[in-house]
Write a protein that holds these residues in place. Sequence first.
Motif, PDB file in Angstrom:
ATOM      1  N   THR A 102       1.925  -4.847  -3.730  1.00 35.73           N
ATOM      2  CA  THR A 102       2.316  -3.470  -3.427  1.00 35.73           C
ATOM      3  C   THR A 102       3.349  -2.998  -4.462  1.00 35.73           C
ATOM      4  O   THR A 102       3.827  -3.783  -5.298  1.00 35.73           O
ATOM      5  CB  THR A 102       2.931  -3.366  -2.024  1.00 35.73           C
ATOM      6  OG1 THR A 102       4.135  -4.146  -1.991  1.00 35.73           O
ATOM      7  CG2 THR A 102       1.954  -3.894  -0.976  1.00 35.73           C
ATOM      8  N   ILE A 159       6.385  -2.173  -3.960  1.00 33.57           N
ATOM      9  CA  ILE A 159       7.675  -2.832  -3.768  1.00 33.57           C
ATOM     10  C   ILE A 159       7.624  -4.262  -4.279  1.00 33.57           C
ATOM     11  O   ILE A 159       8.550  -4.744  -4.933  1.00 33.57           O
ATOM     12  CB  ILE A 159       8.067  -2.799  -2.278  1.00 33.57           C
ATOM     13  CG1 ILE A 159       8.231  -1.348  -1.801  1.00 33.57           C
ATOM     14  CG2 ILE A 159       9.347  -3.592  -2.029  1.00 33.57           C
ATOM     15  CD1 ILE A 159       8.508  -1.223  -0.314  1.00 33.57           C
ATOM     16  N   GLU A 160       6.503  -4.958  -4.005  1.00 30.48           N
ATOM     17  CA  GLU A 160       6.365  -6.349  -4.430  1.00 30.48           C
ATOM     18  C   GLU A 160       6.241  -6.488  -5.941  1.00 30.48           C
ATOM     19  O   GLU A 160       6.587  -7.528  -6.500  1.00 30.48           O
ATOM     20  CB  GLU A 160       5.133  -6.982  -3.759  1.00 30.48           C
ATOM     21  CG  GLU A 160       5.256  -7.099  -2.246  1.00 30.48           C
ATOM     22  CD  GLU A 160       3.940  -7.519  -1.585  1.00 30.48           C
ATOM     23  OE1 GLU A 160       3.968  -7.935  -0.416  1.00 30.48           O
ATOM     24  OE2 GLU A 160       2.876  -7.396  -2.256  1.00 30.48           O
ATOM     25  N   ARG A 219      10.389  -1.177 -10.254  1.00 29.98           N
ATOM     26  CA  ARG A 219      11.688  -0.482 -10.236  1.00 29.98           C
ATOM     27  C   ARG A 219      12.847  -1.457 -10.406  1.00 29.98           C
ATOM     28  O   ARG A 219      13.757  -1.223 -11.199  1.00 29.98           O
ATOM     29  CB  ARG A 219      11.848   0.299  -8.933  1.00 29.98           C
ATOM     30  CG  ARG A 219      13.205   0.994  -8.786  1.00 29.98           C
ATOM     31  CD  ARG A 219      13.346   1.611  -7.410  1.00 29.98           C
ATOM     32  NE  ARG A 219      12.523   2.793  -7.255  1.00 29.98           N
ATOM     33  CZ  ARG A 219      12.916   4.033  -7.553  1.00 29.98           C
ATOM     34  NH1 ARG A 219      14.126   4.233  -8.064  1.00 29.98           N
ATOM     35  NH2 ARG A 219      12.119   5.055  -7.357  1.00 29.98           N
ATOM     36  N   ASP A 220      12.825  -2.563  -9.656  1.00 28.48           N
ATOM     37  CA  ASP A 220      13.981  -3.456  -9.627  1.00 28.48           C
ATOM     38  C   ASP A 220      14.086  -4.317 -10.874  1.00 28.48           C
ATOM     39  O   ASP A 220      15.182  -4.504 -11.413  1.00 28.48           O
ATOM     40  CB  ASP A 220      13.907  -4.355  -8.385  1.00 28.48           C
ATOM     41  CG  ASP A 220      13.953  -3.538  -7.102  1.00 28.48           C
ATOM     42  OD1 ASP A 220      14.550  -2.436  -7.129  1.00 28.48           O
ATOM     43  OD2 ASP A 220      13.394  -3.987  -6.084  1.00 28.48           O
ATOM     44  N   PRO A 261       3.755   3.344  -1.065  1.00 27.11           N
ATOM     45  CA  PRO A 261       4.485   2.082  -1.323  1.00 27.11           C
ATOM     46  C   PRO A 261       3.775   0.840  -0.770  1.00 27.11           C
ATOM     47  O   PRO A 261       3.998  -0.256  -1.269  1.00 27.11           O
ATOM     48  CB  PRO A 261       5.839   2.304  -0.630  1.00 27.11           C
ATOM     49  CG  PRO A 261       5.677   3.493   0.240  1.00 27.11           C
ATOM     50  CD  PRO A 261       4.529   4.289  -0.251  1.00 27.11           C
ATOM     51  N   ASN A 262       2.903   1.008   0.251  1.00 31.92           N
ATOM     52  CA  ASN A 262       2.217  -0.154   0.821  1.00 31.92           C
ATOM     53  C   ASN A 262       0.829  -0.373   0.215  1.00 31.92           C
ATOM     54  O   ASN A 262       0.114  -1.289   0.589  1.00 31.92           O
ATOM     55  CB  ASN A 262       2.110  -0.028   2.341  1.00 31.92           C
ATOM     56  CG  ASN A 262       1.411   1.269   2.751  1.00 31.92           C
ATOM     57  OD1 ASN A 262       1.095   2.108   1.901  1.00 31.92           O
ATOM     58  ND2 ASN A 262       1.182   1.423   4.046  1.00 31.92           N
TER      59      ASN A 262
END
Length: 752
Positions: free
Chosen positions: A698, A700-701, A705-706, A727-728
């Motif tokens: 996903t 986030i995964e 960004r991070d 996001p999912n």
Amino acid sequence: MAELPDLIEDLALILVVAGVVTLIFKKLKQPLVLGYIVAGFLVSPNMPYTASVADMENVHLWADIGVMFLLFSLGLDFSFKKILKMGASPVISTCTTIFCMSMLGFSVGSFFGWERMDCIFLGGMLAMSSTTIIYKAFDDLGLRQQQFAGLVMSVLILEDILAIVMMVMLSAIAQGNLEGSQMIESVMRIGFFLILWLIVGIFAIPLFLRTVRSLINAEVLLVVSLGLCCAMAVFSSKVGFSSAFGAFIMGSILAETVEAERIEKLVEPVKNLFGAIFFVSVGMLVDPKILVEYAIPIMLLVLTILIGQSVFGTFSFMLAGESLKSAMRCGFSMAQIGEFSFIIASLGLSLGVISDFLYPVVVAVSVITTFLTPYMIRLATPVYNNLEHRLPNKLINSLNSLSMNSHQHTQGHSYWKKLLTQMTVNTVVYSILTSAAIAVMFTFVLPFVRSLMPGWELHWYANGVTGVLTVLVIAPFLRAMVMKKNRSPEFRALWAESNRNRLPLLFTILVRAIIAISFIFYICNYLSRFTNALMITIGVIVILLIIFSRWVKHRSITLERLFVQNLRSRDIAAQVYGKKRPLYADRLLDRDIHIADFEVPLDSKWMGQSLKQLNLGKKYGVHISSILRSGWRINIPDGDNVIFPGDILQAIGDDEQFSAFREALDRERLGVDPDSEKRLMKLRQLVISGGSPFVGKTLIESGIRDHYSCMVIGLEEGKQNLSAFPPNRKFKEGDIIWVVGEEESLDTLIKE
């Protein structure tokens, strides 16, 4: 091609050299005024190794304009209401310092055997400390918010006012008007026109600006302001004063309007340009040969200023009720000369009454003392500490306690003193207005009416019509002169207190009535051939009609209310928009504690943090009483209030706490990003291949960004617009996404 005029070439040379030199002085943290003087020396004909200006007359013309705009800007910073609220202390300090330094300068000039006029002008030059240089030094040293700095600035404002008066007096002396009666006449002329212009200006100009406010933008306001400045300068020169005096008066009038702050910001670039040319022209008059020849007088004058201002300045502030420590800090801060000394020297040269050597000598003295100003300011505290160890403790304590005793408010002022002061001020003001109105009527209206009624047989009718019109014009002034303050609380208290007070109170009314009758007497005597007895009778009748006339009473009250409204318009606007300081701002019960303003820089690290997070009280000992933000005031803010860039923090504390607070505010800044050009954000397209580590993850995964410091903007699906990337949702092979980030981060992301 046609050749450029000398004026353009000279201006280009002046501004380029001044720009380079002032950058160097800015880097060295020296006052820019010195940079301009050095630049003027480099482009002057006295410097054979560099290019010099071709036409000095044009430069001096621009310099005269610079003086005019400098004093106009000074007037915008000045407020007669502030002077009146200061009380007697700054007046005592200013008059004492100017008198002592003038006498000292005259004595030093006489010691060298210089001409009498040189000594007189030298005394005037040495008496004038530099407002610009001291203000800049306080700002650079982080002392502007400290209490003694406010005392110094109050005295400097009064010095600038007295410098204008001194210029007029020196002009009279230079023209041979040395008799006491002529000097008194000159002073009375200054007072007459000063009061007249201020009253008429404060009455008319705010009314004009209020009427056309909807039509004025920044450009129009700038043109109107400079037009009013130049018009008053011309009018001032027509009545026998300098153009600079008129420009200052117009600035003082505009300072009482709501638009004062806007005008000040708009005029500042114009003032800076012409002011720079003025100071450059000062540097052009520096002759190295004269400096070498007069090296000993220059050094002696420098010592005279440093020691004289330190001693007499300290004495004058102590005489006004300041403690020894505060007085020494004030006196040591004023140990230099600056712009007004140059202006006085220019006046002497233009009048041809001083020697040619005096100007470059004064400039050299100013340059040296200006360099020493920051060191003199810092020296005050060590010198006081040394005195504190050497002098008896009892003497030090008694001197330091003077300030507390001098500022205690005494109750029960004499009703007589207050009433007579108010009556005297009203009588003087309304007498000046009446005199000016009569002069205007007889100068302009009388010839016009006579032209409408030609012939000897109609001559007396024209005089009669003009006389009636003149009386109608001055009637509100005469009524206010006679009747005002007759029902004031002081008058009533004295009337009820004792029967002995009633006759003197009636006498005050009689005196003012006689003054009013004298104006009617003058009008009748000027326009007619009546006998004195008849004229006095007519005067008494007219005065009685004026006193009991409801129309005149209404008109007088209306005019006075409009004047007071215009005078208070800026204060009223400040209260409406939250810019007015609280009543406790000036001084609390403890003399060491006061309130000061601090502006949060645009790049401050404090922005976005709450007062609770900053914990200013524990770190620096200051308390934030108010936050001023874009015309809004937040009084007594709690710990959850967040600091924004550009906020003005009103803090309460003492001088040491303010110093630490100011240093922290200046130190904790983001500064300039040296790699800002490399950190430009770019937008790129990224195709997810089968071997991409993002497949099956996903948003986030994926860590885009991070870990990669990039942001997914959207998903390209063949539509007109990009689709949002949930996001999912998991990445799939063949996905086309658009990503934004820095170039280096994007390169790293694409390689994955």
